[in-house]
Design an enzyme around this catalytic site. Sequence first.
Site, PDB file in Angstrom:
ATOM      1  CG  HIS A 152      -2.086   0.901   1.069  1.00  0.00           C
ATOM      2  ND1 HIS A 152      -2.010   2.249   1.297  1.00  0.00           N
ATOM      3  CD2 HIS A 152      -3.346   0.650   0.636  1.00  0.00           C
ATOM      4  CE1 HIS A 152      -3.192   2.789   1.030  1.00  0.00           C
ATOM      5  NE2 HIS A 152      -4.017   1.848   0.617  1.00  0.00           N
TER       6      HIS A 152
ATOM      7  CG  ASP B 212      -8.485  -4.510  -2.680  1.00  0.00           C
ATOM      8  OD1 ASP B 212      -9.698  -4.372  -2.487  1.00  0.00           O
ATOM      9  OD2 ASP B 212      -7.753  -3.603  -3.094  1.00  0.00           O
TER      10      ASP B 212
HETATM   11  N1  CMC Z   1       4.062  -7.784  -4.788  1.00  0.00           N
HETATM   12  C1  CMC Z   1       5.427  -7.782  -4.971  1.00  0.00           C
HETATM   13  N2  CMC Z   1       6.185  -6.680  -4.902  1.00  0.00           N
HETATM   14  C2  CMC Z   1       5.573  -5.537  -4.660  1.00  0.00           C
HETATM   15  C3  CMC Z   1       4.180  -5.438  -4.465  1.00  0.00           C
HETATM   16  C4  CMC Z   1       3.427  -6.628  -4.524  1.00  0.00           C
HETATM   17  N3  CMC Z   1       2.108  -6.609  -4.351  1.00  0.00           N
HETATM   18  N4  CMC Z   1       3.835  -4.152  -4.226  1.00  0.00           N
HETATM   19  C5  CMC Z   1       4.974  -3.446  -4.276  1.00  0.00           C
HETATM   20  N5  CMC Z   1       6.021  -4.268  -4.534  1.00  0.00           N
HETATM   21  C6  CMC Z   1       7.440  -3.893  -4.608  1.00  0.00           C
HETATM   22  C7  CMC Z   1       7.756  -3.171  -5.910  1.00  0.00           C
HETATM   23  O1  CMC Z   1       8.150  -4.056  -6.921  1.00  0.00           O
HETATM   24  C8  CMC Z   1       8.864  -2.241  -5.466  1.00  0.00           C
HETATM   25  O2  CMC Z   1      10.049  -3.012  -5.354  1.00  0.00           O
HETATM   26  P1  CMC Z   1      11.488  -2.342  -5.705  1.00  0.00           P
HETATM   27  O3  CMC Z   1      11.661  -1.242  -4.693  1.00  0.00           O
HETATM   28  O4  CMC Z   1      12.469  -3.456  -5.561  1.00  0.00           O
HETATM   29  O5  CMC Z   1      11.380  -1.821  -7.119  1.00  0.00           O
HETATM   30  C9  CMC Z   1       8.460  -1.830  -4.046  1.00  0.00           C
HETATM   31  O6  CMC Z   1       7.677  -2.934  -3.564  1.00  0.00           O
HETATM   32  C10 CMC Z   1       7.635  -0.542  -3.972  1.00  0.00           C
HETATM   33  O7  CMC Z   1       6.522  -0.670  -4.862  1.00  0.00           O
HETATM   34  P2  CMC Z   1       5.783   0.550  -5.582  1.00  0.00           P
HETATM   35  O8  CMC Z   1       5.048   0.036  -6.759  1.00  0.00           O
HETATM   36  O9  CMC Z   1       6.778   1.658  -5.811  1.00  0.00           O
HETATM   37  O10 CMC Z   1       4.786   1.034  -4.431  1.00  0.00           O
HETATM   38  P3  CMC Z   1       3.562   2.016  -4.635  1.00  0.00           P
HETATM   39  O11 CMC Z   1       3.378   2.692  -3.346  1.00  0.00           O
HETATM   40  O12 CMC Z   1       3.768   2.857  -5.838  1.00  0.00           O
HETATM   41  O13 CMC Z   1       2.345   1.020  -4.980  1.00  0.00           O
HETATM   42  C11 CMC Z   1       0.571  -0.504  -4.712  1.00  0.00           C
HETATM   43  C12 CMC Z   1       1.388   0.619  -4.064  1.00  0.00           C
HETATM   44  C13 CMC Z   1      -0.628  -0.817  -3.807  1.00  0.00           C
HETATM   45  C14 CMC Z   1       0.050  -0.027  -6.074  1.00  0.00           C
HETATM   46  C15 CMC Z   1       1.481  -1.751  -4.877  1.00  0.00           C
HETATM   47  O14 CMC Z   1       1.918  -2.219  -3.624  1.00  0.00           O
HETATM   48  C16 CMC Z   1       0.790  -2.880  -5.656  1.00  0.00           C
HETATM   49  O15 CMC Z   1       0.875  -2.923  -6.891  1.00  0.00           O
HETATM   50  N6  CMC Z   1       0.070  -3.837  -4.932  1.00  0.00           N
HETATM   51  C17 CMC Z   1      -0.697  -4.866  -5.594  1.00  0.00           C
HETATM   52  C18 CMC Z   1      -2.054  -4.292  -6.040  1.00  0.00           C
HETATM   53  C19 CMC Z   1      -2.989  -4.077  -4.868  1.00  0.00           C
HETATM   54  O16 CMC Z   1      -3.149  -4.927  -4.012  1.00  0.00           O
HETATM   55  N7  CMC Z   1      -3.649  -2.908  -4.879  1.00  0.00           N
HETATM   56  C20 CMC Z   1      -4.659  -2.568  -3.864  1.00  0.00           C
HETATM   57  C21 CMC Z   1      -4.235  -1.434  -2.992  1.00  0.00           C
HETATM   58  S1  CMC Z   1      -5.299  -1.275  -1.524  1.00  0.00           S
HETATM   59  C22 CMC Z   1      -6.852  -0.846  -2.142  1.00  0.00           C
HETATM   60  C23 CMC Z   1      -6.909   0.530  -2.627  1.00  0.00           C
HETATM   61  O17 CMC Z   1      -6.950   1.466  -1.799  1.00  0.00           O
HETATM   62  O18 CMC Z   1      -6.918   0.729  -3.841  1.00  0.00           O
END
Ligand code: CMC
Length: 426
Positions: A303, A360
């Site tokens: 998140h 989720d």
């Molecule tokens: N599985 C594996 N690795 C992950 C995941 C995951 N679900 N989420 C983030 N990472 C890794 C990502 O690859 C990155 O690694 P590195 O630093 O080595 O490049 C690091 O963690 C930071 O990720 P980010 O994409 O920069 O983080 P963000 O804050 O931009 O994204 C997120 C947040 C929720 C979009 C992301 O964690 C994600 O894609 N999660 C899966 C989708 C999901 O469950 N979304 C629902 C969010 S909660 C409901 C809502 O409010 O919408």
Amino acid sequence: MENAKLIFQGKEYEFPTFMGTENEMAIDVKKLRDLTGAITYDPGYGNTGACKSSITYIDGEEGILRYRGYPIEELAGELRFSAAAYLMLFGKIPTEKEFTDWSKALTQNSFIHSSQVSFLDHYPATAHPMNILGSMVSSMSSFYLHDSEDEAHVSLNIQRLVGQVKTIAAFSYRKSVGLPYIYPRADHSYSANFLRMMFASPAEEYVVPKVMEDALDTLLILHMDHEQNCSTSTVRMVCSSMANIYASVSAGINALWGKLHGGANEAVLNMLTMIHQDNDDYMKYVNLAKDKNSNFRLMGFGHRVYKNFDPRAKLLKEMVDRVLEEMGIHDPLLDIAKNLEEVALKDEFFIQRKLYPNIDFYSGILYRALGIPTEMFTVLFAIGRMPGWIAHWLEMRQDPDLRIQRPRQIYMGPPLRHYEPDGTLM
Ligand code: CMC
């Protein structure tokens, strides 16, 4: 708090600072470009406060979520959805009389115009219900007056949006399975009406199981608001151009659909099903999520704001066991989810990146237990989020700092070049 100082190109500048109710600190950079000629660069807006808001407070480090000052743990499971929606929209817990009047208004305004029904009837049978919901809500501005300056219009349109979103959702499901539509009843709660419209047979009386009604209320309340998330920011962005309430909210529905946001609940269920079909080999998918050469992510993990735990996920995890037991359901996908969580929480990759289950991760298992089809999961998220989106739309209209939202960019394309016409493109 003292001013912030910035030294840039040898000159010192001062910027005012201020604090929120919970001591959150902000540097006011409204004058940054005028004074320095530079802008901030903050892709994904992780450090950018776009507004001041009195609706929801989140402390991602401590796992705190409050609506209008009340901890989520004191609301979910304790209020009916429509009472929580009243709190979200009007800032106070309703009295018994306010609750009765509001619930009645919501039911009266949950019937959809027959022309809207015929519009819905013409979607292809394969249409995704999120697409139907987004465009049906957008089309409501063709059916109802929506002068944003007219308080009577605004008040009625709020009731219509909160009331009708569940009717549109249930109708889109009934259409997809070829069943006749069922209309809401005044003697049913919001969630009971939704379940009845989804599952009742036209041939016999349907008694909504209390365990399902209560579980749905809790699920919807947990989804009600989450401050400046992608869909809410979208609603605010569209509202800032003075677009009407239906146009603003339908934009939010479309933003919610993406699998990194609300669409994650559908993606989680698809992921768990895939693992189940792959002999429950969850370790393979944990390793895949860690593999830099793969695009695979553990859906329902991570998140932007929560870096310790997601309080909504914590509540859901406690609820899922209780509800499934009460309903006499054993779901193999729940076992996989628990195994995934256990392994990931001990794994350095997830610990270092502060990746925890989010709302989720477990919501889909509950929706599934209630009999909700997978492609409807994000629609349920939208039903719960509706009062939140509207609360932000209302708040924004009153904001003395309201300006059309218009971020800037740093241009990185080709420098000036010239076109030399040779006549071939004429
Ligand atoms: N599985 C594996 N690795 C992950 C995941 C995951 N679900 N989420 C983030 N990472 C890794 C990502 O690859 C990155 O690694 P590195 O630093 O080595 O490049 C690091 O963690 C930071 O990720 P980010 O994409 O920069 O983080 P963000 O804050 O931009 O994204 C997120 C947040 C929720 C979009 C992301 O964690 C994600 O894609 N999660 C899966 C989708 C999901 O469950 N979304 C629902 C969010 S909660 C409901 C809502 O409010 O919408």
